[in-house]
Design an enzyme around this catalytic site. Sequence first.
Site, PDB file in Angstrom:
ATOM      1  N   THR A 124      -3.051  -2.918 -17.273  1.00 32.66           N
ATOM      2  CA  THR A 124      -2.822  -3.253 -15.996  1.00 32.66           C
ATOM      3  C   THR A 124      -2.639  -4.645 -15.789  1.00 32.66           C
ATOM      4  OG1 THR A 124      -4.070  -2.984 -14.424  1.00 32.66           O
ATOM      5  CG2 THR A 124      -5.244  -3.298 -16.357  1.00 32.66           C
ATOM      6  N   ASP A 125      -1.781  -5.619 -14.741  1.00 30.31           N
ATOM      7  CA  ASP A 125      -1.155  -6.226 -14.205  1.00 30.31           C
ATOM      8  C   ASP A 125      -2.826  -7.318 -14.159  1.00 30.31           C
ATOM      9  OD1 ASP A 125      -2.119  -5.146 -11.763  1.00 30.31           O
ATOM     10  OD2 ASP A 125      -0.514  -5.968 -10.513  1.00 30.31           O
ATOM     11  N   GLU A 126      -4.068  -6.533 -13.713  1.00 37.37           N
ATOM     12  CA  GLU A 126      -5.768  -6.884 -13.213  1.00 37.37           C
ATOM     13  C   GLU A 126      -6.070  -7.715 -14.788  1.00 37.37           C
ATOM     14  OE1 GLU A 126      -7.992  -4.498 -11.273  1.00 37.37           O
ATOM     15  OE2 GLU A 126      -6.387  -3.061  -9.992  1.00 37.37           O
ATOM     16  N   TYR A 149     -13.957  -4.014 -14.859  1.00 42.63           N
ATOM     17  CA  TYR A 149     -12.894  -3.018 -15.028  1.00 42.63           C
ATOM     18  C   TYR A 149     -11.429  -3.531 -16.125  1.00 42.63           C
ATOM     19  CZ  TYR A 149      -8.004  -1.487 -14.260  1.00 42.63           C
ATOM     20  OH  TYR A 149      -7.038  -0.475 -14.567  1.00 42.63           O
ATOM     21  N   LYS A 153     -10.606  -3.518 -19.505  1.00 44.84           N
ATOM     22  CA  LYS A 153      -9.120  -3.730 -19.676  1.00 44.84           C
ATOM     23  C   LYS A 153      -8.271  -5.037 -20.761  1.00 44.84           C
ATOM     24  CE  LYS A 153      -7.001  -0.293 -18.765  1.00 44.84           C
ATOM     25  NZ  LYS A 153      -6.364   0.453 -19.108  1.00 44.84           N
TER      26      LYS A 153
HETATM   27  P1  NAD Z   1      -7.084   8.203 -13.470  1.00 51.61           P
HETATM   28  O1  NAD Z   1      -8.792   7.063 -13.089  1.00 51.61           O
HETATM   29  O2  NAD Z   1      -6.299   8.768 -12.625  1.00 51.61           O
HETATM   30  O3  NAD Z   1      -6.995   8.781 -14.698  1.00 51.61           O
HETATM   31  C1  NAD Z   1      -7.787   8.820 -16.110  1.00 51.61           C
HETATM   32  C2  NAD Z   1      -8.130   9.779 -16.847  1.00 51.61           C
HETATM   33  O4  NAD Z   1      -8.856   9.945 -18.038  1.00 51.61           O
HETATM   34  C3  NAD Z   1      -8.477  11.356 -16.107  1.00 51.61           C
HETATM   35  O5  NAD Z   1      -7.945  12.002 -16.464  1.00 51.61           O
HETATM   36  C4  NAD Z   1     -10.441  10.851 -16.984  1.00 51.61           C
HETATM   37  O6  NAD Z   1     -10.774  11.985 -17.505  1.00 51.61           O
HETATM   38  C5  NAD Z   1      -9.616  10.575 -18.410  1.00 51.61           C
HETATM   39  N1  NAD Z   1     -10.513   9.498 -19.119  1.00 51.61           N
HETATM   40  C6  NAD Z   1     -11.636   8.929 -19.188  1.00 51.61           C
HETATM   41  N2  NAD Z   1     -12.478   8.619 -19.713  1.00 51.61           N
HETATM   42  C7  NAD Z   1     -12.133   9.321 -20.580  1.00 51.61           C
HETATM   43  C8  NAD Z   1     -12.651   9.773 -22.107  1.00 51.61           C
HETATM   44  N3  NAD Z   1     -13.808   8.807 -22.741  1.00 51.61           N
HETATM   45  N4  NAD Z   1     -11.831   9.798 -22.695  1.00 51.61           N
HETATM   46  C9  NAD Z   1     -10.996  11.044 -22.330  1.00 51.61           C
HETATM   47  N5  NAD Z   1     -10.984  11.049 -21.377  1.00 51.61           N
HETATM   48  C10 NAD Z   1     -10.935   9.909 -20.540  1.00 51.61           C
HETATM   49  O7  NAD Z   1      -6.575   6.697 -13.796  1.00 51.61           O
HETATM   50  P2  NAD Z   1      -4.419   6.606 -13.638  1.00 51.61           P
HETATM   51  O8  NAD Z   1      -4.429   5.813 -12.115  1.00 51.61           O
HETATM   52  O9  NAD Z   1      -4.538   7.467 -13.761  1.00 51.61           O
HETATM   53  O10 NAD Z   1      -4.552   5.392 -14.360  1.00 51.61           O
HETATM   54  C11 NAD Z   1      -4.332   5.661 -15.785  1.00 51.61           C
HETATM   55  C12 NAD Z   1      -4.221   4.458 -16.813  1.00 51.61           C
HETATM   56  O11 NAD Z   1      -3.070   4.127 -16.294  1.00 51.61           O
HETATM   57  C13 NAD Z   1      -5.664   3.573 -16.790  1.00 51.61           C
HETATM   58  O12 NAD Z   1      -5.229   3.727 -18.229  1.00 51.61           O
HETATM   59  C14 NAD Z   1      -5.616   2.316 -16.185  1.00 51.61           C
HETATM   60  O13 NAD Z   1      -6.052   1.011 -16.268  1.00 51.61           O
HETATM   61  C15 NAD Z   1      -3.836   2.170 -15.447  1.00 51.61           C
HETATM   62  N6  NAD Z   1      -2.972   1.854 -14.905  1.00 51.61           N
HETATM   63  C16 NAD Z   1      -3.219   2.383 -13.145  1.00 51.61           C
HETATM   64  C17 NAD Z   1      -2.439   1.630 -12.593  1.00 51.61           C
HETATM   65  C18 NAD Z   1      -3.149   2.521 -11.054  1.00 51.61           C
HETATM   66  O14 NAD Z   1      -2.484   1.698 -10.394  1.00 51.61           O
HETATM   67  N7  NAD Z   1      -3.729   3.097 -10.761  1.00 51.61           N
HETATM   68  C19 NAD Z   1      -1.925   0.248 -12.740  1.00 51.61           C
HETATM   69  C20 NAD Z   1      -2.001   0.099 -13.627  1.00 51.61           C
HETATM   70  C21 NAD Z   1      -2.649   0.655 -14.600  1.00 51.61           C
HETATM   71  O1  TDX Z   2     -11.026   1.429   0.644  1.00 53.15           O
HETATM   72  C1  TDX Z   2     -10.332   0.737   0.197  1.00 53.15           C
HETATM   73  N1  TDX Z   2     -10.289  -0.508   1.614  1.00 53.15           N
HETATM   74  C2  TDX Z   2      -9.542  -1.503   0.438  1.00 53.15           C
HETATM   75  O2  TDX Z   2      -9.483  -2.103   1.644  1.00 53.15           O
HETATM   76  C3  TDX Z   2      -9.536   0.700  -1.005  1.00 53.15           C
HETATM   77  C4  TDX Z   2     -10.641   1.475  -1.641  1.00 53.15           C
HETATM   78  C5  TDX Z   2      -8.847  -0.439  -0.807  1.00 53.15           C
HETATM   79  N2  TDX Z   2      -9.013  -1.030  -0.391  1.00 53.15           N
HETATM   80  C6  TDX Z   2      -7.500  -2.936  -1.550  1.00 53.15           C
HETATM   81  C7  TDX Z   2      -8.814  -3.039  -2.102  1.00 53.15           C
HETATM   82  C8  TDX Z   2      -7.131  -3.496  -3.057  1.00 53.15           C
HETATM   83  O3  TDX Z   2      -7.287  -4.975  -3.056  1.00 53.15           O
HETATM   84  O4  TDX Z   2      -6.620  -2.528  -1.086  1.00 53.15           O
HETATM   85  C9  TDX Z   2      -6.500  -2.286  -2.399  1.00 53.15           C
HETATM   86  C10 TDX Z   2      -5.872  -1.790  -3.426  1.00 53.15           C
HETATM   87  O5  TDX Z   2      -7.412  -1.190  -3.870  1.00 53.15           O
HETATM   88  P1  TDX Z   2      -7.055   0.475  -5.418  1.00 53.15           P
HETATM   89  O6  TDX Z   2      -6.450   1.145  -4.640  1.00 53.15           O
HETATM   90  O7  TDX Z   2      -8.652   0.587  -5.497  1.00 53.15           O
HETATM   91  O8  TDX Z   2      -6.320  -0.418  -6.264  1.00 53.15           O
HETATM   92  P2  TDX Z   2      -6.898  -1.864  -7.381  1.00 53.15           P
HETATM   93  O9  TDX Z   2      -7.940  -1.980  -7.202  1.00 53.15           O
HETATM   94  O10 TDX Z   2      -5.779  -2.688  -6.596  1.00 53.15           O
HETATM   95  O11 TDX Z   2      -6.977  -1.427  -8.569  1.00 53.15           O
HETATM   96  C11 TDX Z   2      -5.626  -0.306  -8.522  1.00 53.15           C
HETATM   97  O12 TDX Z   2      -4.240  -0.836  -9.450  1.00 53.15           O
HETATM   98  C12 TDX Z   2      -4.578  -1.343 -10.509  1.00 53.15           C
HETATM   99  C13 TDX Z   2      -5.914   0.848  -9.581  1.00 53.15           C
HETATM  100  O13 TDX Z   2      -7.225   0.970  -9.091  1.00 53.15           O
HETATM  101  C14 TDX Z   2      -6.374   0.159 -11.195  1.00 53.15           C
HETATM  102  O14 TDX Z   2      -6.848   1.323 -12.317  1.00 53.15           O
HETATM  103  C15 TDX Z   2      -4.755  -0.328 -11.692  1.00 53.15           C
HETATM  104  O15 TDX Z   2      -5.458  -1.309 -12.721  1.00 53.15           O
END
Ligand code: NAD
Ligand code: TDX
Length: 341
Positions: A124-126, A149, A153
Amino acid sequence: MKLLVTGGAGFIGSNFVLYMLREHPNYEIINVDALTYAGNLENLQSIESNSRHTFIKADIADVKQMENIFAQGIDVVVNFAAESHVDRSILAPDIFVRTNVMGTQVLLEAAKKYQITKFVQVSTDEVYGSLGPTGLFTEETPLMPNSPYSASKAGSDLLVRAYHETFSLPVNITRCSNNYGPFQFPEKLIPLIISRALNDEAIPVYGDGLNIRDWLYVEDHCRAIDLVIHQGKSGDVYNIGGNNERTNIHIVETVLQQLGKPLSLIRYVKDRLGHDRRYGIDPTKLETELGWKPAHNFETGIKETITWYLNHQEWMERVQSGTYQDYVKLQYGQRMGDSGA
Ligand code: NAD
Ligand code: TDX
């Protein structure tokens, strides 16, 4: 090719499994997911009878389970499995270290032992921390994670790098910006707004609402990972992002307007601890070296996403039943005076 996808019942993982089965008619996918609150087999309903897809409920941090799976013969690993929600990592960091750091190490060890041809770590960019008003994250930006988090990562990224440097494991790390699209769990901002607005509930905006995220439609992320699997230079990091920086308040207002809901639902609440101010990805390397280009901009992507959620309201209700309600109370109860949760 036999692909091991971890976390393939979650948001991005399930989109990726569906995408790869569609794009590569001769690939076989082993999908391993522990089915935490975020994992949902309903996301995979459309491929239930697809013989090229095998689902195994297992924990990536379980050495024995992973050994058994790798022993079946795996070519490529794509590791999505993670605890992924920043707010949860503030409430309970320990599980983030276990899954994201230790789980990744277990996978790396098995990948080394069974000599897989490519290990793609979905990061992730985070991990880069927070940007000021100018500049973008490049692959050379130092890692400066601010939340439990993102620290977990970054820890997994460093282990992946170490397995490449020490054991010559063929790896790539991808660092993507915020994803949105179908099957995203409604704890994350965009589906949270949609879900609450449809129920005429207050929309919690953290702090001043001016934090910036760089949004990418999930299918564009999937296509980028597909390219990295096939063309990524071993050991390299690839940033993924579509130049769609938006303030949170812009996102909230856009979604409310498109749903025909009043802006009076917006409720400014106590800020997230350690809240990163701005993320912005420079995707030049992915574009120039691998020829990637996003197919969606934010305006088209958000329309498609809202339509999907409107057509899948039962999915939304089902994933929010049970223990999710306990989390909502814990996360938003105090912030919203116990009324809006
Ligand atoms: P998500 O939380 O929707 O899905 C995560 C999945 O991993 C779930 O299905 C969960 O059951 C599974 N999981 C959790 N712990 C586990 C374990 N111990 N063993 C096996 N499976 C397990 O997350 P997402 O948003 O789909 O993100 C997927 C990946 O992409 C993550 O690694 C996250 O860090 C990365 N990522 C997400 C975003 C975003 O915006 N959502 C952006 C950049 C990177
Ligand atoms: O209720 C809310 N109110 C609010 O203002 C929530 C849930 C979020 N926010 C803000 C926090 C962040 O600035 O919105 C922005 C987006 O929040 P999230 O959806 O929780 O995402 P973020 O924290 O940016 O992280 C996401 O992007 C990078 C994913 O959850 C991560 O898994 C990924 O790595």
